[in-house]
Design a protein around this motif. Structure first.
Motif, PDB file in Angstrom:
ATOM      1  N   THR A 118      49.127  46.692  30.445  1.00  0.00           N
ATOM      2  CA  THR A 118      48.123  47.005  31.665  1.00  0.00           C
ATOM      3  C   THR A 118      47.370  45.735  31.749  1.00  0.00           C
ATOM      4  O   THR A 118      46.826  44.816  31.253  1.00  0.00           O
ATOM      5  CB  THR A 118      47.130  47.795  31.188  1.00  0.00           C
ATOM      6  N   VAL A 119      47.239  45.648  32.737  1.00  0.00           N
ATOM      7  CA  VAL A 119      46.257  44.665  33.502  1.00  0.00           C
ATOM      8  C   VAL A 119      44.960  44.780  34.254  1.00  0.00           C
ATOM      9  O   VAL A 119      44.722  45.951  34.711  1.00  0.00           O
ATOM     10  CB  VAL A 119      46.935  43.465  34.996  1.00  0.00           C
ATOM     11  N   VAL A 120      43.765  44.139  32.992  1.00  0.00           N
ATOM     12  CA  VAL A 120      42.669  44.968  33.744  1.00  0.00           C
ATOM     13  C   VAL A 120      41.817  44.034  34.290  1.00  0.00           C
ATOM     14  O   VAL A 120      41.024  42.782  33.394  1.00  0.00           O
ATOM     15  CB  VAL A 120      41.679  45.154  31.894  1.00  0.00           C
ATOM     16  N   PHE A 121      40.963  43.832  35.433  1.00  0.00           N
ATOM     17  CA  PHE A 121      39.506  43.397  35.010  1.00  0.00           C
ATOM     18  C   PHE A 121      38.300  43.718  35.149  1.00  0.00           C
ATOM     19  O   PHE A 121      37.871  45.072  35.730  1.00  0.00           O
ATOM     20  CB  PHE A 121      39.679  42.838  36.843  1.00  0.00           C
TER      21      PHE A 121
ATOM     22  N   ASP B  12      32.294  39.659  40.886  1.00  0.00           N
ATOM     23  CA  ASP B  12      31.768  41.439  40.141  1.00  0.00           C
ATOM     24  C   ASP B  12      33.238  42.241  41.060  1.00  0.00           C
ATOM     25  O   ASP B  12      32.922  43.159  40.693  1.00  0.00           O
ATOM     26  CB  ASP B  12      30.568  42.023  40.599  1.00  0.00           C
ATOM     27  N   ILE B  13      34.395  41.276  40.136  1.00  0.00           N
ATOM     28  CA  ILE B  13      35.473  42.340  40.143  1.00  0.00           C
ATOM     29  C   ILE B  13      36.088  43.223  39.133  1.00  0.00           C
ATOM     30  O   ILE B  13      35.903  42.714  38.564  1.00  0.00           O
ATOM     31  CB  ILE B  13      36.765  41.558  40.940  1.00  0.00           C
ATOM     32  N   SER B  14      36.245  44.534  39.798  1.00  0.00           N
ATOM     33  CA  SER B  14      36.531  44.688  38.132  1.00  0.00           C
ATOM     34  C   SER B  14      38.169  46.127  38.822  1.00  0.00           C
ATOM     35  O   SER B  14      37.335  46.723  39.778  1.00  0.00           O
ATOM     36  CB  SER B  14      35.303  46.120  37.693  1.00  0.00           C
ATOM     37  N   PHE B  15      38.956  46.743  38.196  1.00  0.00           N
ATOM     38  CA  PHE B  15      40.036  46.989  38.161  1.00  0.00           C
ATOM     39  C   PHE B  15      40.944  47.134  37.458  1.00  0.00           C
ATOM     40  O   PHE B  15      40.448  46.301  36.304  1.00  0.00           O
ATOM     41  CB  PHE B  15      41.106  46.628  39.115  1.00  0.00           C
ATOM     42  N   GLU B  16      41.871  48.513  37.519  1.00  0.00           N
ATOM     43  CA  GLU B  16      42.831  48.766  36.094  1.00  0.00           C
ATOM     44  C   GLU B  16      44.368  48.649  37.193  1.00  0.00           C
ATOM     45  O   GLU B  16      44.360  49.603  37.373  1.00  0.00           O
ATOM     46  CB  GLU B  16      42.325  49.381  35.438  1.00  0.00           C
ATOM     47  N   ILE B  17      45.008  47.907  36.447  1.00  0.00           N
ATOM     48  CA  ILE B  17      46.650  48.215  36.464  1.00  0.00           C
ATOM     49  C   ILE B  17      47.183  48.515  35.853  1.00  0.00           C
ATOM     50  O   ILE B  17      47.965  48.060  34.584  1.00  0.00           O
ATOM     51  CB  ILE B  17      47.029  47.544  37.495  1.00  0.00           C
ATOM     52  N   LYS B  18      47.973  49.543  35.496  1.00  0.00           N
ATOM     53  CA  LYS B  18      49.365  50.244  34.712  1.00  0.00           C
ATOM     54  C   LYS B  18      50.570  49.684  34.832  1.00  0.00           C
ATOM     55  O   LYS B  18      50.259  49.670  36.084  1.00  0.00           O
ATOM     56  CB  LYS B  18      48.880  51.159  33.560  1.00  0.00           C
ATOM     57  N   PRO B  19      51.441  50.300  33.671  1.00  0.00           N
ATOM     58  CA  PRO B  19      52.800  49.311  33.931  1.00  0.00           C
ATOM     59  C   PRO B  19      53.224  50.109  35.678  1.00  0.00           C
ATOM     60  O   PRO B  19      52.328  51.677  35.075  1.00  0.00           O
ATOM     61  CB  PRO B  19      53.442  49.463  32.679  1.00  0.00           C
ATOM     62  N   ASN B  20      54.167  49.264  36.068  1.00  0.00           N
ATOM     63  CA  ASN B  20      54.903  49.929  36.889  1.00  0.00           C
ATOM     64  C   ASN B  20      54.179  50.627  38.239  1.00  0.00           C
ATOM     65  O   ASN B  20      54.190  51.042  39.248  1.00  0.00           O
ATOM     66  CB  ASN B  20      55.555  51.360  36.833  1.00  0.00           C
TER      67      ASN B  20
ATOM     68  N   THR C 133      34.445  32.619  35.376  1.00  0.00           N
ATOM     69  CA  THR C 133      33.653  32.027  35.212  1.00  0.00           C
ATOM     70  C   THR C 133      32.431  33.438  34.703  1.00  0.00           C
ATOM     71  O   THR C 133      32.274  32.782  33.888  1.00  0.00           O
ATOM     72  CB  THR C 133      32.254  31.668  36.739  1.00  0.00           C
ATOM     73  N   GLU C 134      32.550  34.307  35.092  1.00  0.00           N
ATOM     74  CA  GLU C 134      32.149  35.758  34.736  1.00  0.00           C
ATOM     75  C   GLU C 134      33.292  36.703  33.908  1.00  0.00           C
ATOM     76  O   GLU C 134      33.862  36.810  34.769  1.00  0.00           O
ATOM     77  CB  GLU C 134      30.672  35.807  34.982  1.00  0.00           C
ATOM     78  N   GLY C 135      33.449  37.714  33.363  1.00  0.00           N
ATOM     79  CA  GLY C 135      34.148  38.817  33.370  1.00  0.00           C
ATOM     80  C   GLY C 135      35.357  38.839  31.870  1.00  0.00           C
ATOM     81  O   GLY C 135      34.862  37.650  31.710  1.00  0.00           O
ATOM     82  N   SER C 136      36.390  39.437  32.320  1.00  0.00           N
ATOM     83  CA  SER C 136      37.528  39.347  31.663  1.00  0.00           C
ATOM     84  C   SER C 136      38.643  39.359  32.445  1.00  0.00           C
ATOM     85  O   SER C 136      38.484  40.624  33.011  1.00  0.00           O
ATOM     86  CB  SER C 136      37.062  39.794  29.932  1.00  0.00           C
ATOM     87  N   VAL C 137      39.899  38.906  32.030  1.00  0.00           N
ATOM     88  CA  VAL C 137      40.565  39.274  32.674  1.00  0.00           C
ATOM     89  C   VAL C 137      41.698  39.942  31.171  1.00  0.00           C
ATOM     90  O   VAL C 137      41.684  38.964  30.434  1.00  0.00           O
ATOM     91  CB  VAL C 137      41.609  38.339  33.032  1.00  0.00           C
ATOM     92  N   ARG C 138      42.138  40.540  31.329  1.00  0.00           N
ATOM     93  CA  ARG C 138      42.799  41.545  29.533  1.00  0.00           C
ATOM     94  C   ARG C 138      44.561  42.054  29.945  1.00  0.00           C
ATOM     95  O   ARG C 138      44.613  41.841  31.125  1.00  0.00           O
ATOM     96  CB  ARG C 138      42.007  42.673  29.190  1.00  0.00           C
ATOM     97  N   ILE C 139      45.269  41.386  29.260  1.00  0.00           N
ATOM     98  CA  ILE C 139      46.997  42.111  29.487  1.00  0.00           C
ATOM     99  C   ILE C 139      47.060  42.116  28.285  1.00  0.00           C
ATOM    100  O   ILE C 139      47.013  41.695  27.099  1.00  0.00           O
ATOM    101  CB  ILE C 139      48.013  41.081  30.129  1.00  0.00           C
TER     102      ILE C 139
ATOM    103  N   ASP D 127      42.066  39.273  26.091  1.00  0.00           N
ATOM    104  CA  ASP D 127      41.650  38.303  26.766  1.00  0.00           C
ATOM    105  C   ASP D 127      41.946  37.165  27.182  1.00  0.00           C
ATOM    106  O   ASP D 127      42.984  36.837  26.143  1.00  0.00           O
ATOM    107  CB  ASP D 127      40.282  37.786  26.385  1.00  0.00           C
ATOM    108  N   VAL D 128      43.118  37.216  28.416  1.00  0.00           N
ATOM    109  CA  VAL D 128      44.502  35.967  28.790  1.00  0.00           C
ATOM    110  C   VAL D 128      43.439  34.879  27.531  1.00  0.00           C
ATOM    111  O   VAL D 128      44.060  33.524  27.597  1.00  0.00           O
ATOM    112  CB  VAL D 128      44.615  35.446  30.085  1.00  0.00           C
ATOM    113  N   GLN D 129      41.846  34.459  27.799  1.00  0.00           N
ATOM    114  CA  GLN D 129      41.327  32.774  27.412  1.00  0.00           C
ATOM    115  C   GLN D 129      41.776  32.883  26.242  1.00  0.00           C
ATOM    116  O   GLN D 129      41.201  31.967  25.453  1.00  0.00           O
ATOM    117  CB  GLN D 129      39.414  33.076  27.973  1.00  0.00           C
ATOM    118  N   GLU D 130      41.855  33.570  25.200  1.00  0.00           N
ATOM    119  CA  GLU D 130      42.504  33.995  23.917  1.00  0.00           C
ATOM    120  C   GLU D 130      43.925  33.447  23.575  1.00  0.00           C
ATOM    121  O   GLU D 130      44.164  33.279  22.270  1.00  0.00           O
ATOM    122  CB  GLU D 130      42.620  35.224  23.290  1.00  0.00           C
ATOM    123  N   TRP D 131      44.190  33.087  24.764  1.00  0.00           N
ATOM    124  CA  TRP D 131      45.987  32.618  24.720  1.00  0.00           C
ATOM    125  C   TRP D 131      45.693  31.567  24.803  1.00  0.00           C
ATOM    126  O   TRP D 131      44.799  30.618  25.334  1.00  0.00           O
ATOM    127  CB  TRP D 131      46.942  32.735  25.874  1.00  0.00           C
ATOM    128  N   SER D 132      46.672  30.258  24.435  1.00  0.00           N
ATOM    129  CA  SER D 132      46.872  29.099  24.875  1.00  0.00           C
ATOM    130  C   SER D 132      47.464  29.106  26.241  1.00  0.00           C
ATOM    131  O   SER D 132      48.273  30.153  26.251  1.00  0.00           O
ATOM    132  CB  SER D 132      48.084  28.267  23.390  1.00  0.00           C
TER     133      SER D 132
END
Length: 424
Positions: free
Chosen positions: A331-334, A351-359, A386-392, A396-401
């Motif tokens: 799932t992709v989450v902003f 201030d963008i927020s949304f969630e996209i599930k697989p498929n 700059t603010e907030g988080s993007v998660r897959i 959080d993508v910032q936890e990935w190298s």
């Protein structure tokens, strides 16, 4: 310069061998005036033909050794410098390829091209000169001075007196040269950037009849490069006349007082000839200093510019311990995401927020410049929010190298979630 020349470490053995040959050539060259003095004092003045032939053979053997050492030294110096430039250019290019877009935008493309081409070439040349003449010239000056003192200290002192003044002058000119040639390289970057921009936008320039305007802009930039280059070379060209003037004054003093000592039986003709020979070798070495200093000043400025690339910290690599496993689906989450490009205060996304599930698919519509592409670039970490988080997949993508995060470009969820064809 330490970071740049660290790439010469794999060639330590050829470097040591090249330096040994250079020192051998220098040693032989310093011995030749002594042999010439022996030929004059023990052979010609004494009328001893055997001594003349004997010392003549020694002089020929020494000359052959110097010739052979110089040829082999040049071969190894060329091999080391070319191999070094290949490794350095490859390392700089590899470093550029590892940059995130945020880091890449800190350097103009024209500046990167200059660093990969002319800057690396200048550093390569200084390494070659270092193994061939850069060390040889000062060692020849010092060695000639020592040998002159050994032959006749009373006459050699006139060579020693001028040396501290010339050394201080050279140090001062090196400092000025490095600063001026740094300006020249910056002007060259600006010129390359303008050429690149004009070639990329050549259709627009022709469509709007801006050729004359762009030509005038180019003339201004090229004129600035010309002025700074002339200043730098004008300063460098003052080195040789001043060095030669100082050496010629000391040489005249040696000849003047040497003639008096010969008349008073305080010195032999061969000693005077040997000291004059050493003085001429010192003069020849000093004549190379203007070229060496100019090359050193340019290469130092270039090496500092190359180090900016090699030591540049990747903006997105905040920690080197990020997760490495690939995400095949998720799932992709902003969540309350805001984003502004580095160096700017205005937000592209706010201030963008949304969630996209697989498929699932999401179509993002908006005018040009509304932030559609910027939003997509946050998923594979081309940029960080700059603010907030993007998660897959809840991470959080910032936890990935950075390399692992950019694998998300091939992730089905990412492709399905934000599809390029839906941007309109």
């Amino acid at each position: 310069m330490k970071t740049v020349f660290a790439y010469a470490k794999p060639y330590k053995i050829p470097i040591i061998f090249a330096l040994f040959l250079m020192l051998l050539e220098l040693t032989v060259e310093l011995m030749q005036p002594l042999v010439i003095a022996k030929i004059i004092d023990d052979g010609i003045l004494e009328g001893d033909q055997d001594r003349i032939v004997q010392y003549g053979i020694v002089l020929m053997v020494l000359s052959f050794i110097a010739l052979l050492s110089g040829i082999v030294n040049s071969y190894y110096a060329a091999h080391v410098s070319q191999s070094f430039s290949f490794d350095l250019r490859k390392a700089v290019y590899g470093k550029i390829q590892s940059f995130s877009l945020a880091t890449f935008n800190k350097f103009p493309a024209s500046g990167l091209i200059t660093r990969l081409t002319s800057d690396v070439t200048l550093v390569q040349q200084i390494l070659f000169m270092g193994l061939r003449i850069m060390l040889r010239a000062p060692l020849l000056v010092i060695g000639s001075m020592i040998m002159a003192l050994v032959v006749n200290a009373k006459l050699a002192v006139y060579l020693v007196l001028v040396f501290p003044f010339l050394l201080a002058f050279l140090y001062f000119m090196v400092l000025k040269g490095v600063r001026y040639f740094s300006f020249v390289q910056q002007r060259l970057d600006r010129l390359n950037r303008m050429i690149q921009e004009n070639l990329q936008a050549v259709r627009l320039i022709k469509a709007y009849l801006r050729g004359r305007y762009e030509s005038n802009r180019f003339s201004e930039v090229a004129d600035s490069l010309k002025i700074d280059t002339v200043k730098a070379f004008r300063i460098m060209e003052t080195i040789l006349p001043i060095l030669l003037f100082g050496m010629n004054v000391s040489l005249l003093a040696v000849l003047w007082f040497g003639a008096s000592q010969i008349q008073a039986n305080g010195a032999q003709i061969g000693e005077l000839v040997a000291i004059v020979n050493y003085a001429m070798r010192m003069t020849g070495a000093f004549s190379m200093f203007s070229f060496i200093i100019m090359a050193f000043a340019r290469s130092k400025a270039s090496s500092e510019r190359i180090e900016e690339i090699l030591l540049a910290e990747n903006v997105l690599e905040k920690d080197g311990q990020g997760k490495q496993a690939a995400v095949e689906d998720g799932t992709v989450v902003f969540e309350n995401v805001s984003f502004s490009y580095p160096g700017t205060a205005a937000h592209v996304l706010k201030d963008i927020s949304f969630e996209i599930k697989p498929n699932e698919k999401l179509a993002i519509m908006g005018a040009t410049g509304s932030g559609k592409s910027s939003l997509l670039q946050l998923i594979p970490r081309f940029y960080d929010a700059t603010e907030g988080s993007v998660r897959i997949h809840g991470i959080d993508v910032q936890e990935w190298s950075l390399p692992a995060a950019q694998k998300h470009r091939d992730c089905p969820a990412a492709i399905a979630s934000v599809h390029g064809n839906d941007f309109r």
